[in-house]
Design an enzyme around this catalytic site. Structure first.
Site, mmCIF file in Angstrom:
data_model
loop_
_atom_site.group_PDB
_atom_site.id
_atom_site.type_symbol
_atom_site.label_atom_id
_atom_site.label_comp_id
_atom_site.label_asym_id
_atom_site.label_seq_id
_atom_site.Cartn_x
_atom_site.Cartn_y
_atom_site.Cartn_z
ATOM 1 N N SER A 9 0.826 -1.218 0.000
ATOM 2 C CA SER A 9 0.000 0.000 0.000
ATOM 3 C C SER A 9 0.855 1.261 0.000
ATOM 4 C CB SER A 9 -0.892 0.029 1.244
ATOM 5 O OG SER A 9 -1.795 -1.042 1.230
ATOM 6 N N GLU B 148 2.673 -0.248 15.333
ATOM 7 C CA GLU B 148 3.141 1.089 14.930
ATOM 8 C C GLU B 148 3.903 1.794 16.045
ATOM 9 O OE1 GLU B 148 0.015 -0.031 14.650
ATOM 10 O OE2 GLU B 148 -0.265 -0.263 12.492
ATOM 11 N N PHE C 58 -2.543 5.600 11.318
ATOM 12 C CA PHE C 58 -1.667 4.832 12.211
ATOM 13 C C PHE C 58 -0.297 5.503 12.366
ATOM 14 C CE2 PHE C 58 -4.096 1.500 9.685
ATOM 15 C CZ PHE C 58 -5.230 1.645 10.462
ATOM 16 N N HIS D 194 -2.685 7.311 2.464
ATOM 17 C CA HIS D 194 -4.120 7.113 2.675
ATOM 18 C C HIS D 194 -4.703 8.147 3.641
ATOM 19 C CE1 HIS D 194 -2.940 3.474 0.692
ATOM 20 N NE2 HIS D 194 -4.141 2.938 0.744
ATOM 21 N N ASP E 70 -12.854 2.173 2.644
ATOM 22 C CA ASP E 70 -12.587 1.628 3.984
ATOM 23 C C ASP E 70 -13.315 2.415 5.081
ATOM 24 O OD1 ASP E 70 -11.121 -0.516 3.247
ATOM 25 O OD2 ASP E 70 -9.156 0.356 3.694
#
Lengths: 281, 323
Positions: B40, B61, B86, B112, B120
Site C-alpha cells: 500500500s 506502529e 496509524f 491514505h 474503507d
C-alpha cells in the site's frame, strides 16, 4: 573501569546519598526505584559498559544504555555525574527551573549521557532495538542495554518490542527488568498480577536470566554472563530482583516511596544509614 | 491564468515509493520501516533492492516509531511507512516523546490520508493528522499535491535534519508538476497569479484549486492559486504578499477545519493582516465509505466548493469595504 567490588559498593552508597538528597532538595521525584537500582547503575557505569571518553549522541564504537522507566532519573543523574559525564555540583539543580536535570531524562537540554527522552512508559525498549539495529548496520561489535520497570511491563508497546526483538533475533541487545514488585498504586500483584515474566520472554525467543540487583558480586557476574550470551541469535533479558527503597530501612518493603520525597527529618534518618564515601555534592 | 497540462494520472503514494527507492540508491544511511503495509505504501521496490535496510515491523506502529527513533542514533535516516491514521493518532505519544521532544531525524511517511482513502471508511480516514503534527514543536509538516511533487518532497526531506511528517494519499489524481522540480521545504509555490482572491491549497486540493481558478476566470474573477505544500514552517511571506494584493482568502485542504492549513493561515492573518477568510475543509465531522470522488463532493472538498467559497469571501470583502 572499577573492578574492586568493595569500591563499587562504596560508590553505590554515595549514589544513594545523592538520590535522597536530590529528591529532598526539590521536594519531589522518585526515590524508591532509584535506591533499588543504585547498585545496578553503579555496576553498569563503573564496570560493565564500554564507553568512549567523550559523549556523542551517535555513540559510535561504544555500548549504549537506555533508561525506559525514566522516573528513576535521580539514580541515573547521580551515576552519570559520579562517572564523569558532568559536574556533581549540577545534581543540586535537579527538577529546578532552567535545569538540564529535568524531572524525567531528556536530550532537549543537552545533558551528556542521555540519548532519548523517557518518562512516558513503554517506549525505551523499542528505541534500544532501533539503536541495536544501527549497531548491526554499522558493523559495530557493541551492545545496547535497556532498563525497564516491572510495572512498565503493563504497557502494550513493551510486548510489541519483545515480540520484534525475539522474532528478528536482535542479539546485541540486553534488556534488564527491575523486578521490585511495586508500582504507584501498590504492588504489581495488587495492581495487575500479570504472571511470570520468564515464560513470556522465552516464548518470544529471548534468553532469560535472573539476577540479584542488590548484590554487587551477583550483578557483575550476571551482567558478564549476559554479555557472553549475546551474538547467539537471540536477545537477552535479565530479570533483576531489587528492593524498592534499598538502603533506607523505612523506604523498603512498600510502594509508598515510589514517588514521594523525604522531609528534612526523614532525610537525616536516611543519611545516617548511608555512608558518605566520595563526598556529598 | 497559467494552464497546467495533465502529464499523466498517478497516486501520490507511488511518488513516495519512487522517491524512497531513489534515496536508497543515493544515500546508504536511508533505511525504511513498515508496519505490514509495504504494498500500500509502495515500499516494495526499496525492500527488494535493499533488504538489509528495510525493517518489516509487523502491525505494531508504536514499536515502529520507537525503533525509528533508535535507528537515528548512529546516523541512520529512518523513513517509517503506514497509513496516516496509524502514523499519527495511534502513535502520538511515541512521536511526541521519542521523536519530536528527543529531536530525532525520523521521517514519518503517511499514506491514505483523508476521505480519498475511500471505501474503507471513517476508521481509516484521518482528517486530524495535520493539526496533531503541526502542534508538535520542531515538526516539519508537508502535504504535496501530486506524484512528481511527492517524489521530490521525499528526496528533499532526507536532506533536512529533524523530524518530518510527510502526508500523501491513495487515489490516482492528475500529475501536473514538473518531474525535475527542486522541492524546497517551507517555500510556497505560486501556481497562478491573480488579483481578486488568494486561494491557498494543499495536497489533493491544489488541483481542485486550479480547476476552480479556471471556472472563476470564466466568471470574471481573477484568483491567485498558491500551493502550500509545507504547512509547517508556513511560508508567511508568500501568504502576506498575496493577501496584501487580494484582500481575501480561501484555504483548501482535505482535513478538518480545526487545526489544519486554514488555521495556520488564519493565525498569520490575525497577527499581521486581518482579512476575510473562507475554509474549504471538513466541518467537524468524520468521513464514511464511498468512492473518493463521491466523498470529496459530499464533504465539501470539490472545485465547486472552492468556487463558492471564493464568491462568498469576495462578497464579505466587498461588504467590509463598503461598510
Amino acid at each position: 573501569m572499577t573492578t574492586d567490588i568493595n569500591e563499587l559498593k562504596r560508590i553505590a552508597s554515595q549514589v544513594r546519598r545523592d538520590i535522597v538528597r536530590m529528591v529532598n532538595a526539590c521536594n519531589s521525584g522518585h526515590p524508591g526505584g532509584s535506591l533499588g537500582c543504585a547498585d545496578f547503575f553503579t555496576a553498569m557505569y563503573f564496570n560493565i559498559l564500554r564507553k568512549n571518553d567523550k559523549f556523542e549522541m551517535n555513540g559510535k564504537g561504544e555500548d549504549l544504555f537506555f533508561l525506559s522507566n525514566g522516573h528513576i532519573s535521580p539514580v541515573w543523574y547521580s551515576v552519570l555525574a559520579r562517572s564523569g559525564f558532568f559536574d556533581v555540583k549540577e545534581l543540586a539543580t535537579f527538577r529546578r527551573i532552567n535545569t538540564r536535570l529535568q524531572g524525567h531524562p531528556t536530550t532537549h537540554e543537552g545533558l551528556d549521557g542521555i540519548r532519548v527522552a523517557s518518562g512516558s512508559l513503554g517506549q525505551g525498549l523499542s528505541v534500544a532495538i532501533g539503536a541495536a539495529l544501527t549497531k548491526k548496520l554499522n558493523k559495530e561489535d557493541c551492545l545496547v542495554y535497556c532498563l525497564c520497570g516491572d510495572g512498565e511491563m503493563e504497557e502494550g508497546q513493551v510486548w510489541e518490542a519483545a515480540m520484534y526483538a525475539g522474532a528478528k533475533k536482535t542479539d546485541n541487545l540486553i534488556a534488564v527488568i527491575d523486578v521490585n514488585g511495586q508500582q504507584i498504586d501498590g504492588s504489581v500483584e495488587h495492581v495487575l498480577p500479570y504472571g511470570d515474566l520468564r515464560p513470556k520472554f522465552e516464548s518470544f525467543g529471548w534468553k532469560v536470566i535472573d539476577m540479584d540487583g542488590n548484590n554487587m558480586e551477583n550483578i557483575i557476574q550476571i551482567m558478564n554472563e549476559a554479555k557472553s550470551l549475546t551474538g547467539k541469535k537471540q536477545p537477552v533479558v535479565v530479570l533483576m530482583k531489587t528492593e524498592m527503597g534499598q538502603g533506607v530501612d523505612f523506604m523498603m518493603g512498600s510502594h509508598k516511596w515510589h514517588g514521594v520525597a523525604p522531609n528534612a527529618e526523614q532525610l537525616k534518618v536516611a543519611l545516617n544509614q548511608l555512608e558518605e564515601t566520595l563526598g556529598d555534592y | 491564468m497559467k494552464k497546467y497540462p495533465i502529464l499523466d494520472k498517478k497516486d501520490t503514494r507511488s511518488g513516495f515509493g519512487a522517491g524512497l527507492l531513489e534515496l536508497g540508491r543515493k544515500n546508504p544511511d536511508v533505511v525504511a520501516l513498515c508496519a505490514d503495509l509495504t504494498g500500500s505504501l509502495k515500499m516494495d521496490a526499496f525492500e527488494k533492492e535493499f533488504p538489509d535496510r528495510f525493517f518489516q515491523i509487523g502491525i505494531a506502529e508504536a514499536n515502529m516509531m520507537g525503533i525509528a527513533a533508535g535507528l537515528t542514533i548512529g546516523g541512520k535516516i529512518p523513513f517509517t511507512g503506514t497509513f496516516a491514521n496509524f502514523s499519527t493518532g495511534r502513535v502520538y505519544d511515541q512521536i511526541r516523546q521519542s521523536i519530536a521532544y528527543s529531536h530525532k531525524n525520523v521521517k514519518i511517511c503517511a499514506s491514505h490520508a483523508g476521505v480519498t482513502l475511500g471505501e474503507d471508511g471513517a476508521t481509516h480516514q484521518i482528517l486530524e493528522d495535520l493539526g496533531m503534527m503541526r502542534m508538535l514543536p520542531g515538526m516539519v509538516v508537508i502535504n504535496p499535491c501530486d506524484y512528481n511533487q511527492t517524489k521530490a518532497a521525499t528526496l528533499a526531506i532526507a536532506e533536512h535534519h529533524g523530524p518530518v511528517y510527510l502526508r500523501f494519499g491513495r487515489p490516482v489524481v492528475p500529475n501536473f508538476t514538473s518531474p525535475d522540480q527542486k522541492f524546497e521545504i517551507g517555500k510556497a509555490l505560486m501556481l497562478s497569479e491573480g488579483t481578486d482572491v488568494s486561494i491557498f491549497a494543499t495536497g489533493h486540493l491544489v488541483w481542485k484549486a486550479l480547476e476552480a481558478c479556471e471556472a472563476l476566470e470564466a466568471k470574471g474573477i481573477s484568483a491567485e492559486v498558491i500551493n502550500i505544500h509545507t504547512i509547517k514552517p508556513l511560508d508567511v511571506d508568500a501568504v502576506l504578499k498575496s493577501v496584501r494584493k487580494t484582500g481575501c482568502v480561501v484555504s483548501a485542504e482535505e482535513h478538518q477545519r480545526n487545526g489544519g492549513l486554514g488555521d495556520a493561515i488564519a493565525q498569520v492573518l490575525t497577527q499581521h493582516y486581518p482579512v476575510p477568510q473562507e475554509y474549504v475543509a471538513v466541518n467537524d465531522s468524520f468521513g464514511e465509505s464511498g468512492t473518493p470522488e463521491q466523498l470529496m463532493v459530499k464533504y465539501g472538498l470539490d472545485a465547486n466548493d472552492i468556487i463558492k467559497a471564493a464568491e462568498r469571501v469576495l462578497k464579505r470583502r466587498g461588504e467590509m469595504v463598503n461598510a
